[in-house]
Each structure stands twice: as C-alpha cells, then as structure tokens.
Motif scaffolding. Structure first.
Motif, PDB file in Angstrom:
ATOM      1  N   LEU A  31       1.865  -4.104  18.554  1.00  0.00           N
ATOM      2  CA  LEU A  31       3.046  -4.890  17.558  1.00  0.00           C
ATOM      3  C   LEU A  31       2.479  -4.528  16.200  1.00  0.00           C
ATOM      4  O   LEU A  31       3.626  -4.280  15.257  1.00  0.00           O
ATOM      5  N   GLU A  32       1.522  -4.919  15.790  1.00  0.00           N
ATOM      6  CA  GLU A  32       1.006  -4.875  14.415  1.00  0.00           C
ATOM      7  C   GLU A  32       0.803  -3.117  13.921  1.00  0.00           C
ATOM      8  O   GLU A  32       1.237  -3.129  12.807  1.00  0.00           O
ATOM      9  N   LEU A  33       0.292  -2.610  14.716  1.00  0.00           N
ATOM     10  CA  LEU A  33       0.223  -1.214  14.150  1.00  0.00           C
ATOM     11  C   LEU A  33       1.632  -0.499  14.032  1.00  0.00           C
ATOM     12  O   LEU A  33       1.804   0.036  12.907  1.00  0.00           O
ATOM     13  N   ALA A  34       2.704  -0.881  14.857  1.00  0.00           N
ATOM     14  CA  ALA A  34       3.937  -0.383  14.769  1.00  0.00           C
ATOM     15  C   ALA A  34       4.445  -0.875  13.370  1.00  0.00           C
ATOM     16  O   ALA A  34       5.290  -0.096  12.575  1.00  0.00           O
ATOM     17  N   LEU A  35       4.246  -2.030  12.949  1.00  0.00           N
ATOM     18  CA  LEU A  35       4.718  -2.512  11.664  1.00  0.00           C
ATOM     19  C   LEU A  35       4.122  -1.921  10.339  1.00  0.00           C
ATOM     20  O   LEU A  35       5.040  -1.266   9.528  1.00  0.00           O
ATOM     21  N   VAL A  36       2.794  -1.486  10.528  1.00  0.00           N
ATOM     22  CA  VAL A  36       2.175  -0.717   9.459  1.00  0.00           C
ATOM     23  C   VAL A  36       3.073   0.797   9.494  1.00  0.00           C
ATOM     24  O   VAL A  36       3.221   1.301   8.318  1.00  0.00           O
TER      25      VAL A  36
ATOM     26  N   VAL B  73       0.844  -1.373   0.063  1.00  0.00           N
ATOM     27  CA  VAL B  73      -0.149   0.137  -0.147  1.00  0.00           C
ATOM     28  C   VAL B  73       1.173   1.560   0.076  1.00  0.00           C
ATOM     29  O   VAL B  73       0.576   2.078  -0.723  1.00  0.00           O
ATOM     30  N   PHE B  74       2.045   1.474   0.698  1.00  0.00           N
ATOM     31  CA  PHE B  74       2.721   2.538   0.968  1.00  0.00           C
ATOM     32  C   PHE B  74       3.677   2.709  -0.200  1.00  0.00           C
ATOM     33  O   PHE B  74       3.962   3.752  -0.562  1.00  0.00           O
ATOM     34  N   SER B  75       4.221   1.584  -0.614  1.00  0.00           N
ATOM     35  CA  SER B  75       5.048   1.715  -1.757  1.00  0.00           C
ATOM     36  C   SER B  75       4.502   2.390  -3.138  1.00  0.00           C
ATOM     37  O   SER B  75       4.956   2.836  -4.084  1.00  0.00           O
ATOM     38  N   GLU B  76       3.137   1.783  -3.026  1.00  0.00           N
ATOM     39  CA  GLU B  76       2.592   2.328  -4.411  1.00  0.00           C
ATOM     40  C   GLU B  76       2.098   3.940  -4.239  1.00  0.00           C
ATOM     41  O   GLU B  76       1.806   4.333  -5.409  1.00  0.00           O
ATOM     42  N   HIS B  77       1.949   4.331  -2.966  1.00  0.00           N
ATOM     43  CA  HIS B  77       1.882   5.591  -2.724  1.00  0.00           C
ATOM     44  C   HIS B  77       2.903   6.626  -2.357  1.00  0.00           C
ATOM     45  O   HIS B  77       2.801   7.512  -1.844  1.00  0.00           O
ATOM     46  N   GLY B  78       3.917   5.915  -2.481  1.00  0.00           N
ATOM     47  CA  GLY B  78       5.444   6.518  -1.787  1.00  0.00           C
ATOM     48  C   GLY B  78       6.646   6.665  -2.582  1.00  0.00           C
ATOM     49  O   GLY B  78       7.710   6.531  -2.150  1.00  0.00           O
TER      50      GLY B  78
END
Length: 280
Positions: free
Chosen positions: A52-57, A2-7
């Motif tokens: 933990l999961e939110l931090a990965l995002v 998601v972030f690579s497509e908008h980053g």
C-alpha cells in the motif's frame, strides 16, 4: 516533494534531450530518504511497510515522470529478502537495501522464457536468451527467470555476467531494455531463489505497474481538464463542449476504476490473501 523537486517539465525535458533514462541525483535523494527500501522488513534494513505504501510512492513518481527504476529495484530486493537463501542475502542484500547497488528484473515470463538453467555440483549454467529485459546502465543486478528441471525459477545475475551479451534498445515509453543472450554463463548455487518466488512476484509486478501508471493518468487528466477549462474557442471554454465533457467524465471514471482495483490488489497482498484475480 521528492519527485516534484526532480520532476518539473523542464527537468524531464533536459533529461530526454540528453538521452538520459536515469536521474542519478533523484536516486541519491531516494536513498537518503529511505524510499529505496521502504517495503523491506526492518530487520533487513527497510522501513517495514507494505505494498500500500510502496504504491503511494510509485503513484507520486508517475505524476512527475521520475527517471529512476524504483519499482524494479524494490521488487527485486524484496524477492531476495523473502525467497533468497541466507548466503545470498548476506552477500547481496545490504547493498540492495541501501541502494548503493541497483537491481532490475525481467517482466516477461512463461512462454517468453527461452533461457535454460542447468545445475551441477559447482553451480548453475545459463544458456539461451531473454527479450526486452528492463535494464539501465545504473543496474548492477538482474532478477531473471530461467527454466530448470524442476520448473521456472528466478535467478539473481550480475549485470556484467561473463557469458552474457546484450542488445540494447528503448520501449515506446522510452524505458531502456536489452535482449540478453547467454552461453555457458556460470552462477553460484545460491543465485537461485526458491520455487515460490515466481508466484510471489507476479501480482506485485502488476501492483507496481498499476500504481506508477495511476500517477501518469491522474496527472494527464488533471492537465487536460485545466487546458480545456482555459482554452477559448468561439468565445467559450472548450470544457463547455458536451463531447469533450463526456470524454473527460469517461476518463475520470476509468482513472477511479484503476484506483479501486489497485488499492484492492495492494491490500490483499499486504494481508496475505489470494491476489491473482485482483492482479488480473
């Protein structure tokens, strides 16, 4: 993904040149994938995972400089879910969980809080000011600290609150902020979160900021290493210069120290263990 497509670098540059601090298309994608409500309990419209999961995002967002107020929205939403009254949750939480309304929050507490909340039979009245509140045009709600007779409390305030004026600016990292001034601004009684919300919020703010910055420094170090490995000077790569190699090694150690500290903090929060020392 998601972030690579908008980053991409070009996309980030286009946003910056247009003076945009919010990527609406990225936010729509975060809504569609459920990432805006990742750490909310399932019963309240989330995925039911933890810090933990939110931090990965957030780490992925930092690597690609994603222009979206994800961490402030996530924490404000979780705070309402964990410490808001039943009436406040029924009124506000569905829109926050879906991401159709975006929430922000103040990051300065204690000595910096010059906002006073006074309670009467009809509700709360806010007077005073707050400095450098993270606030973008996309945000409909703000989670703000105010002093009461019973101590510091958090209040959920509409971004278009009557009796509130704002002075806009940018931080050095280009985040949009506002100084907020209040004069007899009226709020419903259920706008106040319970007294435990401040202590709940503070270590989670540290975790989110650290995770976001983890992604930033990891990508910076990755690009620096690639550059000095390719750039030639006097017939050899810059990476072969001992002074640069030592500085890169020191930077790598610091990145890994941040990773360890951030993992410990996120894990302790998810396990319900004391986390103030880990946050520091």
């Amino acid at each position: 993904k998601v972030f690579s497509e908008h980053g991409s670098d070009e996309h980030v540059r286009q946003l910056a040149e247009a003076g945009q601090t919010f990527d609406a298309h990225l936010w729509q994608t975060l809504q569609g994938t459920g990432l805006v409500s990742l750490a909310l309990p399932e019963a309240q419209g989330g995925a039911g995972v933890g810090m933990l999961e939110l931090a990965l995002v957030l780490q992925a967002q930092g690597r690609h400089l994603g222009a979206a107020p994800l961490w402030t929205h996530a924490l404000a939403t979780q705070a309402v879910a964990a410490h808001g009254s039943a009436s406040l949750q029924a009124r506000i939480l569905p829109a926050l969980a879906a991401g159709t309304q975006v929430a922000g929050l103040a990051t300065e507490f204690e000595a910096h809080v010059a906002l006073r909340a006074t309670r009467d039979a009809q509700g709360w009245s806010l007077d005073g000011h707050l400095q450098a509140v993270l606030l973008d045009a996309c945000q409909a709600w703000l989670l703000l600290p105010a002093r009461t007779d019973g101590g510091l409390r958090l209040f959920l305030v509409p971004a278009d609150q009557a009796g509130m004026t704002r002075t806009s600016g940018l931080l050095t990292d280009q985040q949009p902020v506002c100084d907020l001034a209040f004069s007899a601004a009226r709020l419903p009684l259920d706008s106040a979160l319970d007294a435990a919300a401040i202590d709940w919020l503070m270590p989670r703010m540290a975790c989110c900021i650290a995770a976001l910055q983890q992604g930033v420094v990891e990508e910076a170090l990755h690009r620096a290493a690639a550059y000095v490995g390719e750039r030639q000077q006097f017939g050899r790569p810059l990476g072969g210069v001992q002074a640069l190699a030592v500085r890169a090694a020191d930077a790598y150690i610091e990145v890994e120290l941040l990773r360890s500290a951030r993992w410990q903090l996120a894990w302790r929060l998810d396990q319900g263990l004391p986390a103030s020392a880990a946050a520091r």
